[in-house]
Design a protein around this motif. Sequence first.
Motif, PDB file in Angstrom:
ATOM      1  N   PHE A 126      14.967  31.756  17.280  1.00  0.00           N
ATOM      2  CA  PHE A 126      14.004  32.255  16.341  1.00  0.00           C
ATOM      3  C   PHE A 126      12.931  33.327  16.856  1.00  0.00           C
ATOM      4  O   PHE A 126      12.205  33.972  16.101  1.00  0.00           O
ATOM      5  N   ILE A 134      14.708  34.463   9.594  1.00  0.00           N
ATOM      6  CA  ILE A 134      14.788  33.192   9.764  1.00  0.00           C
ATOM      7  C   ILE A 134      15.509  32.444   8.548  1.00  0.00           C
ATOM      8  O   ILE A 134      16.377  31.840   8.753  1.00  0.00           O
ATOM      9  N   LYS A 292      13.376  26.664   7.004  1.00  0.00           N
ATOM     10  CA  LYS A 292      13.041  27.985   7.067  1.00  0.00           C
ATOM     11  C   LYS A 292      11.374  28.350   7.326  1.00  0.00           C
ATOM     12  O   LYS A 292      11.032  29.367   7.767  1.00  0.00           O
ATOM     13  N   ASN A 296       8.736  29.384  11.487  1.00  0.00           N
ATOM     14  CA  ASN A 296       7.879  30.526  11.595  1.00  0.00           C
ATOM     15  C   ASN A 296       6.529  29.808  12.339  1.00  0.00           C
ATOM     16  O   ASN A 296       6.070  30.635  13.012  1.00  0.00           O
TER      17      ASN A 296
END
Length: 460
Positions: A126, A134, A292, A296
Amino acid sequence: MTGQRKTRAQFGSKFGVFAAAAGSAIGLGNIWKFPYITGVYGGAAFLFVYLGFILAIGLPVMLSELVIGRRSRRNAFGAFNKLAPGSPWRFIGSFGVAAAFLILSFYGVVAGWSIKYIFFSLSNTFDGFSPLQIAETFDAFVADPGKPLLYQIIFMILTGAIVILGVHNGIESFSKVLMPILLIIILILDIRAVTLHGAGEGLRFLFHPDFSKLTFEGVLSALGHAFFSLSLGMGTLITYGSYVNKQNNLINIAVQVTVADTVVAILAGIAIFPAVFAFHIEPDGGVGLIFKTLPNVFIQMPGGVIFSVLFFILLTIAALTSAISILEVVVAYFVEELKLHRRSATIIATSLITLLGIICSLSLGIYSNVQVFNKTIFDLLDFISANILLPLGGMFIALFIGWFFGKFRVMREVAQGGSLKGWFLTVFMNLVRFVAPIAIFIVFLNGLKILDAVMALFKR
Ligand code: PFF
């Protein structure tokens, strides 16, 4: 089959019992589901209600299951058949075995995603992705007709391999090693999260209640989740309880497992929310919070690759020690009721559950147009088991102990290996006779959306 009874397996040590039962309770429910529903329902206020349900309903139902299991020394179905021969109570056990079958089929799918994410993390997939990329990667992965199946099958083989080794050499031995590893990993992740700049806001979200955010639906989800998280309502702890020897104190086991499960859920919240807030990401990511939203956070965090790998190893271990307990419900039933050998029982149960899981997984992709009651097969199985079978099972288990089994037999069983204060017994009996069944009945109505319909009538 008396030979089988004489050699019936038992857990070897107190720590072994605790590790196995806590391993069952601590699972995807704690690390994947608890943080996201806490996020959705507004944080600390939800947590407080959840704690109330754990104490007033979860703990007594857990003790009830352990009492039924150890008293009968049978699988979830056989236990009721033995304690209440010929009566309709034995159908409670059938519910349990059916629920185990359904839950493990979709549980294995999500656990498979977790294994895949260990590899995504190792290869730093990612890195440089936008939040949208993502999310799209996750959506494309789960909808793929091949890849998620591979990881789901790997996970199910691991689960079957442990169960096939037996209660003592498989379930207990692995739990004794995996649970301490899980604790160490979650503590490392907690330290990382709370030392991030701006972590305080996440802690406030988790511990400072704002009851104005708490909805009726949130209260009901808290109760449903208490069942799921403590592995209650389908005879998992009846089955494990049947392997507990008479020197063990059942109250201690129930209290320790409940505390451990709750502490780990909170530790998971501490690993996630401070990090999510520190990087200014919205906490109400729903089902996708882990798959998800969290990536990040990891790509921005110093040392993120390592922490991300550790996180998904943690999630996989947690899922594995729960999955073996679910599989054991079905295997113990096959062995004792259908008289299969443990080996064949495990292979048959694992294969059938994996097959159903494959359909579940495909229902998120190529079979997404196959819908029953407006739900994909994946959602349907989740819905039927968590909202119908578990609460119904839990309600009947409480009623069974409260109204059929009765105070004196509870007292006798608990007194072996432990002692019981009079006031405790009185409180316990009131909880299982009245409080738990009524509260669970309300959740059940909610699961069927009957309450919504009634509320809508009132609003008119
Ligand atoms: N308690 C497990 C979790 O929190 O993930 C899930 C579970 C295991 C539910 C066993 C029900 C069960 F009987």
